[in-house]
Design a protein around this motif. Structure first.
Motif, PDB file in Angstrom:
ATOM      1  N   SER A 299      -5.193  -3.024  -5.113  1.00 23.28           N
ATOM      2  CA  SER A 299      -5.524  -4.433  -5.295  1.00 23.28           C
ATOM      3  C   SER A 299      -5.099  -4.943  -6.669  1.00 23.28           C
ATOM      4  O   SER A 299      -4.721  -6.109  -6.813  1.00 23.28           O
ATOM      5  CB  SER A 299      -7.022  -4.639  -5.097  1.00 23.28           C
ATOM      6  OG  SER A 299      -7.391  -5.970  -5.357  1.00 23.28           O
TER       7      SER A 299
ATOM      8  N   GLN B 236      -8.264   1.554  -2.899  1.00 24.22           N
ATOM      9  CA  GLN B 236      -8.238   0.114  -2.654  1.00 24.22           C
ATOM     10  C   GLN B 236      -8.210  -0.655  -3.962  1.00 24.22           C
ATOM     11  O   GLN B 236      -7.495  -1.656  -4.109  1.00 24.22           O
ATOM     12  CB  GLN B 236      -9.470  -0.288  -1.823  1.00 24.22           C
ATOM     13  CG  GLN B 236      -9.397  -1.684  -1.229  1.00 24.22           C
ATOM     14  CD  GLN B 236      -9.790  -2.792  -2.189  1.00 24.22           C
ATOM     15  OE1 GLN B 236     -10.560  -2.553  -3.127  1.00 24.22           O
ATOM     16  NE2 GLN B 236      -9.264  -3.990  -1.963  1.00 24.22           N
TER      17      GLN B 236
ATOM     18  N   VAL C 238       0.837  -1.202   0.000  1.00 24.35           N
ATOM     19  CA  VAL C 238       0.000   0.000   0.000  1.00 24.35           C
ATOM     20  C   VAL C 238       0.873   1.253   0.000  1.00 24.35           C
ATOM     21  O   VAL C 238       0.782   2.094  -0.886  1.00 24.35           O
ATOM     22  CB  VAL C 238      -0.954   0.001   1.211  1.00 24.35           C
ATOM     23  CG1 VAL C 238      -1.845   1.233   1.172  1.00 24.35           C
ATOM     24  CG2 VAL C 238      -1.804  -1.264   1.216  1.00 24.35           C
TER      25      VAL C 238
ATOM     26  N   SER D 193     -11.072   6.322  -0.698  1.00 28.73           N
ATOM     27  CA  SER D 193     -10.920   4.979  -0.133  1.00 28.73           C
ATOM     28  C   SER D 193     -11.146   3.869  -1.148  1.00 28.73           C
ATOM     29  O   SER D 193     -10.308   2.971  -1.308  1.00 28.73           O
ATOM     30  CB  SER D 193     -11.871   4.795   1.053  1.00 28.73           C
ATOM     31  OG  SER D 193     -11.543   5.664   2.106  1.00 28.73           O
TER      32      SER D 193
ATOM     33  N   THR E 157     -10.055  -2.550   4.922  1.00 29.23           N
ATOM     34  CA  THR E 157      -8.942  -3.168   4.209  1.00 29.23           C
ATOM     35  C   THR E 157      -7.656  -2.443   4.589  1.00 29.23           C
ATOM     36  O   THR E 157      -7.688  -1.318   5.105  1.00 29.23           O
ATOM     37  CB  THR E 157      -9.140  -3.079   2.689  1.00 29.23           C
ATOM     38  OG1 THR E 157      -8.975  -1.712   2.279  1.00 29.23           O
ATOM     39  CG2 THR E 157     -10.520  -3.584   2.274  1.00 29.23           C
TER      40      THR E 157
ATOM     41  N   ARG F 290     -18.053  -3.341   1.635  1.00 27.77           N
ATOM     42  CA  ARG F 290     -17.186  -2.183   1.873  1.00 27.77           C
ATOM     43  C   ARG F 290     -17.418  -1.572   3.244  1.00 27.77           C
ATOM     44  O   ARG F 290     -16.513  -0.966   3.816  1.00 27.77           O
ATOM     45  CB  ARG F 290     -17.438  -1.119   0.805  1.00 27.77           C
ATOM     46  CG  ARG F 290     -17.001  -1.517  -0.587  1.00 27.77           C
ATOM     47  CD  ARG F 290     -17.434  -0.467  -1.589  1.00 27.77           C
ATOM     48  NE  ARG F 290     -16.925  -0.755  -2.922  1.00 27.77           N
ATOM     49  CZ  ARG F 290     -17.267  -0.096  -4.017  1.00 27.77           C
ATOM     50  NH1 ARG F 290     -18.148   0.895  -3.927  1.00 27.77           N
ATOM     51  NH2 ARG F 290     -16.760  -0.417  -5.187  1.00 27.77           N
TER      52      ARG F 290
ATOM     53  N   ALA G 231      -5.624  -0.954   2.642  1.00 25.93           N
ATOM     54  CA  ALA G 231      -5.574   0.312   1.903  1.00 25.93           C
ATOM     55  C   ALA G 231      -6.453   1.353   2.589  1.00 25.93           C
ATOM     56  O   ALA G 231      -6.078   2.535   2.681  1.00 25.93           O
ATOM     57  CB  ALA G 231      -6.024   0.097   0.455  1.00 25.93           C
ATOM     58  N   TYR G 232      -7.613   0.936   3.047  1.00 28.13           N
ATOM     59  CA  TYR G 232      -8.539   1.836   3.746  1.00 28.13           C
ATOM     60  C   TYR G 232      -7.872   2.396   5.001  1.00 28.13           C
ATOM     61  O   TYR G 232      -7.915   3.605   5.261  1.00 28.13           O
ATOM     62  CB  TYR G 232      -9.804   1.069   4.105  1.00 28.13           C
ATOM     63  CG  TYR G 232     -10.892   1.891   4.761  1.00 28.13           C
ATOM     64  CD1 TYR G 232     -11.882   2.481   3.998  1.00 28.13           C
ATOM     65  CD2 TYR G 232     -10.926   2.055   6.145  1.00 28.13           C
ATOM     66  CE1 TYR G 232     -12.902   3.234   4.601  1.00 28.13           C
ATOM     67  CE2 TYR G 232     -11.918   2.801   6.758  1.00 28.13           C
ATOM     68  CZ  TYR G 232     -12.912   3.390   5.980  1.00 28.13           C
ATOM     69  OH  TYR G 232     -13.898   4.133   6.570  1.00 28.13           O
TER      70      TYR G 232
ATOM     71  N   TYR H 233     -10.374  -6.360  -5.345  1.00 29.91           N
ATOM     72  CA  TYR H 233     -11.387  -5.314  -5.471  1.00 29.91           C
ATOM     73  C   TYR H 233     -12.691  -5.852  -6.059  1.00 29.91           C
ATOM     74  O   TYR H 233     -13.774  -5.285  -5.834  1.00 29.91           O
ATOM     75  CB  TYR H 233     -10.863  -4.156  -6.318  1.00 29.91           C
ATOM     76  CG  TYR H 233     -10.701  -4.462  -7.782  1.00 29.91           C
ATOM     77  CD1 TYR H 233     -11.725  -4.180  -8.689  1.00 29.91           C
ATOM     78  CD2 TYR H 233      -9.537  -5.039  -8.274  1.00 29.91           C
ATOM     79  CE1 TYR H 233     -11.577  -4.458 -10.045  1.00 29.91           C
ATOM     80  CE2 TYR H 233      -9.388  -5.318  -9.615  1.00 29.91           C
ATOM     81  CZ  TYR H 233     -10.414  -5.029 -10.504  1.00 29.91           C
ATOM     82  OH  TYR H 233     -10.269  -5.308 -11.845  1.00 29.91           O
TER      83      TYR H 233
ATOM     84  N   GLU I 186      -2.365  -5.095   0.505  1.00 27.84           N
ATOM     85  CA  GLU I 186      -3.785  -5.190   0.187  1.00 27.84           C
ATOM     86  C   GLU I 186      -4.135  -6.644  -0.110  1.00 27.84           C
ATOM     87  O   GLU I 186      -3.717  -7.201  -1.123  1.00 27.84           O
ATOM     88  CB  GLU I 186      -4.137  -4.299  -1.001  1.00 27.84           C
ATOM     89  CG  GLU I 186      -5.620  -4.239  -1.298  1.00 27.84           C
ATOM     90  CD  GLU I 186      -6.443  -3.983  -0.043  1.00 27.84           C
ATOM     91  OE1 GLU I 186      -7.170  -4.915   0.358  1.00 27.84           O
ATOM     92  OE2 GLU I 186      -6.326  -2.886   0.539  1.00 27.84           O
TER      93      GLU I 186
END
Length: 620
Positions: free
Chosen positions: A282, A278, A75, A274, A241, A236, A243-244, A226, A222
């Motif tokens: 991903s 992600q 990430v 976000s 995640t 979601r 990345a989030y 996705y 990640e």
């Protein structure tokens, strides 16, 4: 004045902090000895749970460092440097704190006695309490801390000071924060006990799942495709995640949730980037390094010095520790698995002058190089690494230690001759290695003793020194090889090269340059006060207390190096072997030639000056 509960009271204990588990261990022993039952058994469960929680953080951190698996899904692209590793060194302090919080709870709550192994009513209750109590409680507490200048500056800023989240980062926080987290984590468990649906399995399961998700969010990899979220958009809001969560670490003003972005949605604090971020992460990406150093493991114990095994251990110079011997059988088994692995590992990376440098690892151990039947297989692995680098667009690949062994592949000439159209420059780096050794020799030395004299490095060292009118005693039994090297020297310098066949010849020489392994008996012939310079792999063992021993030729990288968090074998932080540094210089200078085979004695001073120009420094 230091804010209360912002530092750990056992900070100065070092490894002795683990003695704080002593009362729990003593209670377990006492209970077993007196055949007690009931709530005292929880001391054993707490200790086991602490070990499993620590293992969870370790495994997620190791996973984050397995660049050969995860490099395309990282990430945050930066490497973890020594500063972050040192700050997170005692990441497991919270386990001690929460162990005693749990022990206190067990003795204060009667319902904690004699719990069954499992109760099917427990999980639904825990899930409901987690969603309705723990998640919103964490969200509002977390958001409040970020909104309070005092609380953030004195407490939470420590957690955010880690630039690259990793599994260990999940445990890196202040005592106050971990007390709050412990309470939030304890609410569902205590709730299940209140409803009479608690169980041992439920406690283990919830606590380990809690840590698992925390570490996953901090893993910097990640792990969610996705397409899952595109197929089921509601997911979601049910699970965050890496990345989030990384956006929270980098921007700090959004994505405050524990595990469920639903509460960010309700609170209006979801970062607008976000979902797209992600998706991009991903999909994966290819970041082509400009320079690659192709290394190998020295021995079985050295395998523990990889960042994806023990990060803290890899960040300090290698030395054999007690755990190396205890875990040796496991490492030997892993060695056999790695030997069967056909791919080159991406071990680590760093940035220098804004360019990406990577360290790749050939899955072979030092002793493999001395097995006659392993030669073809090793060369095949090195060749695959070179071809992979060539295909990726790498500019320079430098061969480490035995990867460029003369008997193995002629110092890299095998690959250059076999693939004449290579765009990547293959470099053995030995020109700078020779320069480092030669610049270590005091200016007033008039005579040196050289073993390994007819090797690639031995030859060029002898030729360079004789040009300086220094007498070189070259230890070799081959008169033919000696004479061949002697003829390469200028006519007026050939007299300074002298062939010797026994170590006794150097009994009055205090400057030894060792290019071949020498035994304690052979070292005995050196006079007191001798300094042993060396370029032998592995390095010789210093048996003489009345002599001094140099390390393998090495150089300190420039100060602007970024993201470097591992030590090369026994070298200090920020210091790399001279062959590694030689490849770096080759890249920084933009030289277009291969540096393979015999070393050009006329290039030694050129390479040395180039290294100095680019900020590399000799190691004193």
């Amino acid at each position: 004045m230091v804010a209360p509960l912002s530092s750990w009271p056992w900070n100065n204990l070092g490894v002795y902090k683990y003695l704080l588990y002593g009362p729990l261990v003593a209670k377990v022993i006492y209970s077993k000895s007196w055949e007690e039952s009931g709530r005292d058994s929880w001391c054993l469960h707490i200790l086991i749970l602490c070990a499993l929680r620590g293992l969870t953080h370790q495994l997620w951190t190791s996973f984050g460092y397995m660049l050969f698996l995860v490099r395309r899904r990282r990430v945050i692209k930066d490497g973890v440097d020594y500063e972050q590793i040192d700050k997170e060194w005692d990441w497991d302090n919270f386990l001690i704190l929460q162990a005693f919080m749990a022990a206190l709870a067990c003795y204060m709550i009667p319902n904690s006695r004699g719990l069954p192994i499992w109760d099917f009513r427990g999980p639904p209750i825990v899930m409901i309490l987690h969603v309705l109590v723990s998640e919103p409680l964490f969200y509002w507490a977390h958001r409040f801390i970020h909104g309070s200048g005092y609380l953030f500056q004195n407490y939470h800023s420590i957690h955010h000071s880690s630039r690259v989240p990793m599994g260990f980062t999940a445990g890196f926080a202040t005592p106050l924060e971990h007390m709050v987290t412990g309470v939030i984590m304890g609410v569902p468990i205590l709730g299940s006990l209140s409803f009479g649906a608690g169980s041992v399995g439920l406690v283990y399961g919830y606590v380990l799942l809690f840590d698992f998700l925390r570490c996953m969010g901090h893993s910097n990899v990640e792990v969610f495709p996705y397409r899952i979220f595109e197929a089921l958009p509601i997911l979601r809001y049910l699970i965050y995640t890496p990345a989030y969560h990384a956006l929270h670490h980098t921007e700090k003003n959004s994505n405050f949730c524990l595990f469920m972005p639903l509460f960010d949605a309700l609170g209006g604090t979801i970062n607008k980037k976000s979902w797209e971020f992600q998706k991009e992460t991903s999909k994966g990406y290819d970041e082509v390094p400009d320079f690659v150093f192709l290394a190998h493991i020295v021995d079985v114990s050295h395998s523990f010095h990889c960042t994806f095994i023990f990060r803290n251990f890899a960040s300090i110079p290698f030395s054999n520790r007690l755990f190396c011997f205890i875990l040796w059988p496991i490492a030997f088994t892993v060695m056999l698995m790695i030997w069967a692995w056909s791919k080159t590992f991406v071990l680590a990376f760093y940035k220098l002058r804004g360019k990406l440098h990577q360290i790749w690892l050939v899955p072979r151990y030092g002793f493999h190089y001395f097995l006659p039947f392993a030669t073809d297989g090793i060369n095949k692995q090195i060749e695959l690494g070179i071809l992979r680098a060539n295909k990726m667009g790498v500019k320079v690949i430098s061969l480490a230690a035995l990867n460029k062994n003369e008997a193995l592949n002629g110092g890299g000439t095998l690959f250059v001759n076999k693939h004449p159209d290579l765009k990547v420059r293959v470099v053995h780096g030995n020109t700078l290695t020779a320069a480092v050794i030669l610049n270590e020799i005091p200016k007033d030395v008039k005579e040196v003793f050289l073993s390994g004299a007819t090797s690639k490095l031995g030859r060029v060292i002898a030729l360079y020194l004789c040009r300086k009118k220094i007498r070189v005693m070259m230890l070799t039994l081959s008169t033919e090889r000696f004479q061949k090297i002697q003829k390469e020297a200028p006519a007026d310098c050939q007299q300074y090269l002298v062939q010797v066949t026994k170590y006794q010849a150097a009994q009055n020489c205090k400057t030894w340059i060792v290019g071949k392994w020498i035994t304690p008996r052979e070292q005995y012939w050196a006079p007191p006060g001798t300094h042993f310079h060396q370029f032998v792999v592995p390095p010789i063992i210093g048996f003489r207390r009345d002599c001094t021993y140099g390390k393998l030729a090495a150089m300190k990288l420039p100060e602007d190096v970024q993201g470097l968090g591992m030590c090369e074998y026994t070298l200090d932080r920020g210091v790399v072997h001279a062959c590694h540094a030689g490849g770096v210089v080759h890249f920084l200078e933009g030289w277009s030639h291969h540096e393979v085979g015999a070393i050009d004695v006329d290039k030694i001073d050129v390479v040395w000056k180039a290294a100095m120009k680019h900020g590399l420094k000799p190691v004193k």
